[in-house]
Design a protein around this motif. Structure first.
Motif, short mmCIF file in Angstrom:
data_model
loop_
_atom_site.label_atom_id
_atom_site.label_comp_id
_atom_site.label_asym_id
_atom_site.label_seq_id
_atom_site.Cartn_x
_atom_site.Cartn_y
_atom_site.Cartn_z
N VAL A 519 -3.43 -4.76 7.20
CA VAL A 519 -3.01 -3.67 6.32
C VAL A 519 -3.95 -3.57 5.12
O VAL A 519 -4.31 -4.58 4.51
CB VAL A 519 -1.56 -3.90 5.83
CG1 VAL A 519 -1.20 -2.93 4.71
CG2 VAL A 519 -0.59 -3.76 7.01
N ASN A 520 -4.36 -2.36 4.82
CA ASN A 520 -5.11 -2.07 3.60
C ASN A 520 -4.22 -1.21 2.71
O ASN A 520 -3.95 -0.05 3.03
CB ASN A 520 -6.41 -1.32 3.93
CG ASN A 520 -7.09 -0.79 2.68
OD1 ASN A 520 -7.01 -1.38 1.62
ND2 ASN A 520 -7.74 0.36 2.82
N ALA A 521 -3.73 -1.79 1.62
CA ALA A 521 -2.81 -1.10 0.72
C ALA A 521 -3.33 -1.19 -0.71
O ALA A 521 -3.17 -2.22 -1.38
CB ALA A 521 -1.42 -1.72 0.81
N PRO A 522 -3.96 -0.14 -1.21
CA PRO A 522 -4.46 -0.14 -2.58
C PRO A 522 -3.32 -0.08 -3.58
O PRO A 522 -2.15 0.15 -3.19
CB PRO A 522 -5.31 1.14 -2.63
CG PRO A 522 -4.69 2.03 -1.61
CD PRO A 522 -4.22 1.14 -0.51
N PRO A 523 -3.59 -0.28 -4.86
CA PRO A 523 -2.53 -0.20 -5.88
C PRO A 523 -1.78 1.12 -5.79
O PRO A 523 -2.38 2.18 -5.61
CB PRO A 523 -3.31 -0.32 -7.20
CG PRO A 523 -4.54 -1.09 -6.83
CD PRO A 523 -4.89 -0.66 -5.45
N GLY A 524 -0.47 1.02 -5.90
CA GLY A 524 0.37 2.21 -5.80
C GLY A 524 0.95 2.43 -4.43
O GLY A 524 1.77 3.33 -4.22
N LEU A 525 0.50 1.63 -3.45
CA LEU A 525 0.94 1.77 -2.07
C LEU A 525 1.42 0.42 -1.54
O LEU A 525 0.71 -0.58 -1.63
CB LEU A 525 -0.21 2.30 -1.21
CG LEU A 525 0.12 3.04 0.10
CD1 LEU A 525 0.94 4.28 -0.19
CD2 LEU A 525 -1.16 3.41 0.83
N ILE A 526 2.62 0.39 -1.02
CA ILE A 526 3.18 -0.82 -0.41
C ILE A 526 3.42 -0.52 1.07
O ILE A 526 4.11 0.43 1.42
CB ILE A 526 4.50 -1.24 -1.08
CG1 ILE A 526 4.26 -1.54 -2.56
CG2 ILE A 526 5.10 -2.45 -0.37
CD1 ILE A 526 5.54 -1.80 -3.33
N ILE A 527 2.82 -1.34 1.94
CA ILE A 527 2.91 -1.12 3.38
C ILE A 527 3.44 -2.40 4.04
O ILE A 527 2.85 -3.47 3.88
CB ILE A 527 1.55 -0.75 3.99
CG1 ILE A 527 0.97 0.49 3.30
CG2 ILE A 527 1.67 -0.52 5.49
CD1 ILE A 527 -0.46 0.80 3.72
N GLN A 528 4.52 -2.26 4.78
CA GLN A 528 5.09 -3.39 5.52
C GLN A 528 5.15 -3.03 7.01
O GLN A 528 5.55 -1.91 7.36
CB GLN A 528 6.48 -3.73 5.01
CG GLN A 528 6.51 -4.21 3.56
CD GLN A 528 7.92 -4.48 3.07
OE1 GLN A 528 8.86 -3.77 3.46
NE2 GLN A 528 8.09 -5.49 2.24
N VAL A 529 4.76 -3.97 7.87
CA VAL A 529 4.74 -3.73 9.31
C VAL A 529 5.58 -4.80 9.99
O VAL A 529 5.35 -6.01 9.79
CB VAL A 529 3.30 -3.76 9.87
CG1 VAL A 529 3.29 -3.45 11.36
CG2 VAL A 529 2.41 -2.77 9.12
#
Length: 583
Positions: A519-529
């Motif tokens: 996962v590539n999640a820059p600041p401001g983005l939360i990604i859960q798989v």
């Protein structure tokens, strides 16, 4: 694209049939020579519509035309023959054969070929001097489907987006999808305006236009010896002769009541022919050369004395999406990312109709021409899709699109501030697309669920599907659950948002394999798989997962990605959160 003539080809490439819905074709072009082609594939059920001036061969195996009253002009051929050049150009880009020493009056000289040079071509002429009718488009789709084409290419679109049930291209593409045929569409030339992208149906492939690794520049020389250059194509050679120049604002067409405030832009009809004839015109800003040439001028530049013929140079910044290529966000379904990807669409050399001149008021004819547009990028993607189909003839339209998207070369917002709204999943990479590892598949029922979940009426859904499709609890899905190879979520500015996406991937790579979520999640983005590892034991096995995305939105967009990696394949999907004023 890395798609050179030494690439690996499938033994059944010559059985692939591409349906080209466009302005027809110039069949005598060397790009459509059928030397070395075997018999027409047995699956072909189409015809070569009888015409006094058109003949098919073992390359162009079928041709039809669709004329609606009022669409044709005096220069049109009432046959599948192309009078304009557009259809010949797109067709040779998708599937033209190898032709050496091709050029536009010596510019860009070299070998040209289409994406799948051994494939067959079926021509469906839907466009004429005065337009492309909905009736013709739908009839052509019906015929192409019944004829047995494998891929449909359509470098046609409206100036504004239409909802799916009002869009003949979206309806035709849905019917093609039901029969296992992918439709490749141009994204439109309305860029860089946000939300200008057209042909956005989620059952089609939507293609943006990007630059290639060469550029064409033209130099101008001032009377004081200074030389400047600009990005344009000039096929005339003035041989260094100096000409007087005139400012467009000083040559208004007073006969038509044109003021200098308007003539300075050199629009058609705005210039005084007597004043500008034989001179070079300085125009402040304009979009084409028609006004200059029709008035009898030699050309148009910033103040200058002579114009040199175009030369070729390397474009070190390529590829990037060109300014005219239409941008997202998707104006019909905000949370489906469009365009899907980008392909070469700038300064493309391809075959041309010998009934058409190079520019307005120009008597010269050419067999090959250089033009730009998403109309040019679309057949690049069409050829790539046909190439994938030749290796995987049983793959669905969604699987082919998924392969093209998840293997696309990543691009960044360094050259395109609109990010994924300019280039989608990235720049097309045909060779890699034949071995994507995993695919996101979908079919008719999935798209009906999507339409039901979006609140479309049963009547409107049936306009699209052409059958008795209906909505129920079982067929009521959300846009975030459509099994698409990209992820998009939108909200109004200044809000936080969370969306849950359900996806299923099919193993088309190694039988026994384990894929890890990167996962590539820059600041401001939360990604859960969940789960973060997918294990497969055989080809064709499916595994499902859930992606939860949270975003803190300001006034722009945040881009991340999900990659499923087994050490050999990297199955990449963009994840885009953005603010939308269209909500």
């Amino acid at each position: 694209m890395g798609f050179n003539k030494k690439m690996k080809t499938s033994i059944i490439e010559s059985d692939i049939i591409i349906g080209m819905l466009d302005t027809g074709v110039w069949p005598e072009s060397e790009s459509f020579n059928d030397t070395g082609f075997g018999p027409i594939p047995k699956k072909w059920k189409g015809t070569c519509q009888k015409s006094a001036n058109f003949t098919c061969n073992n390359k162009i195996i079928g041709a039809r035309y669709y004329l609606t009253d009022g669409d044709n002009g005096p220069e049109d051929f009432i046959s599948p023959r192309d009078a304009e050049g557009h259809g010949t150009h797109t067709t040779s880009t998708a599937a033209g054969g190898l032709v050496s020493q091709a050029s536009l009056f010596g510019i860009a000289k070299g070998t040209v070929r289409g994406g799948v040079p051994s494939a067959r071509i079926a021509v469906y002429k839907i466009c004429w001097s005065y337009g492309c009718s909905d009736e013709g488009i739908l009839a052509a789709f019906d015929d192409a489907i019944a004829d047995g084409v494998d891929i449909i290419s359509l470098s046609v679109g409206s100036f504004i987006p239409f909802d799916y049930f009002e869009d003949s291209i979206a309806i035709g593409a849905f019917h093609a999808m039901k029969k296992g045929i992918l439709t490749s569409n141009s994204a439109g030339n309305g860029g860089p305006t946000p939300g200008s992208v057209v042909n956005v149906s989620p059952w089609s492939l939507t293609v943006a236009a990007s630059t290639i690794d060469r550029k064409f520049v033209t130099k101008v020389k001032l009377g004081n010896g200074q030389i400047y250059e600009g990005a344009t194509i000039n096929t005339f050679d003035l041989k260094g002769k100096m000409y007087p120049f005139i400012y467009g604002g000083d040559a208004p067409n007073l006969t038509l009541g044109v003021a200098s405030e308007f003539s300075r832009y050199c629009y058609p009809g705005a210039l005084n022919a007597t004043l500008v004839k034989g001179k070079i015109v300085f125009c402040e800003y304009f979009t084409d050369y028609e006004g200059v040439l029709e008035a009898g001028a030699l050309g148009a530049v910033n103040p200058t004395a002579t114009i040199f013929k175009t030369s070729q140079d390397n474009n070190q910044f390529a590829p990037f999406v060109v300014s005219f290529s239409s941008r997202g966000p998707n104006p019909i379904t905000a949370d489906i990312l469009k365009p899907d990807l980008t392909a070469p669409g700038v300064d493309i050399l391809a075959a041309w109709s010998e009934a058409s001149t190079v520019t307005e008021d120009d008597t010269r004819r050419t067999r090959y021409n250089i033009i730009s547009g998403t109309s040019m990028s679309c057949p690049h993607a069409t050829g790539a899709a046909a190439y994938v189909k030749s290796f995987h003839p049983t793959w669905s339209p969604a699987a082919i699109r998924s392969a093209l998207m998840t293997t696309a070369i990543p691009m960044t917002s360094n050259n395109n501030i609109e990010g994924e709204h300019a280039y989608g999943a990235g720049h097309i990479n045909p060779l890699q697309a034949t071995d994507p590892g995993l695919v996101y598949d979908a079919g008719e029922i999935d798209y009906v669920k999507f339409l039901c979940g979006q609140g479309y009426t049963i009547a409107n859904i049936q306009l699209i599907s052409g059958n008795s499709s209906s909505c129920s609890e079982e067929t009521d899905g959300t846009v975030w659950d459509l099994n698409y190879p990209s992820f998009a979520l939108s909200s109004t500015p200044g809000k936080s948002i969370t969306r849950v996406f359900h996806r299923t991937v099919t193993n088309v790579g190694s039988a026994v394999s384990n894929y890890r979520a990167v996962v590539n999640a820059p600041p401001g983005l939360i990604i859960q798989v969940q789960p973060s590892v997918l294990s497969f034991e055989y080809v064709g096995q499916q595994q499902s997962f859930v992606v939860t995305v949270g975003a803190e939105l300001g006034n722009s967009m945040i881009s991340g990605s999900l990659i499923w990696d087994d050490g050999v394949h990297q199955v990449k999907s963009p994840i885009v959160a953005y603010t939308s004023i269209m909500l």
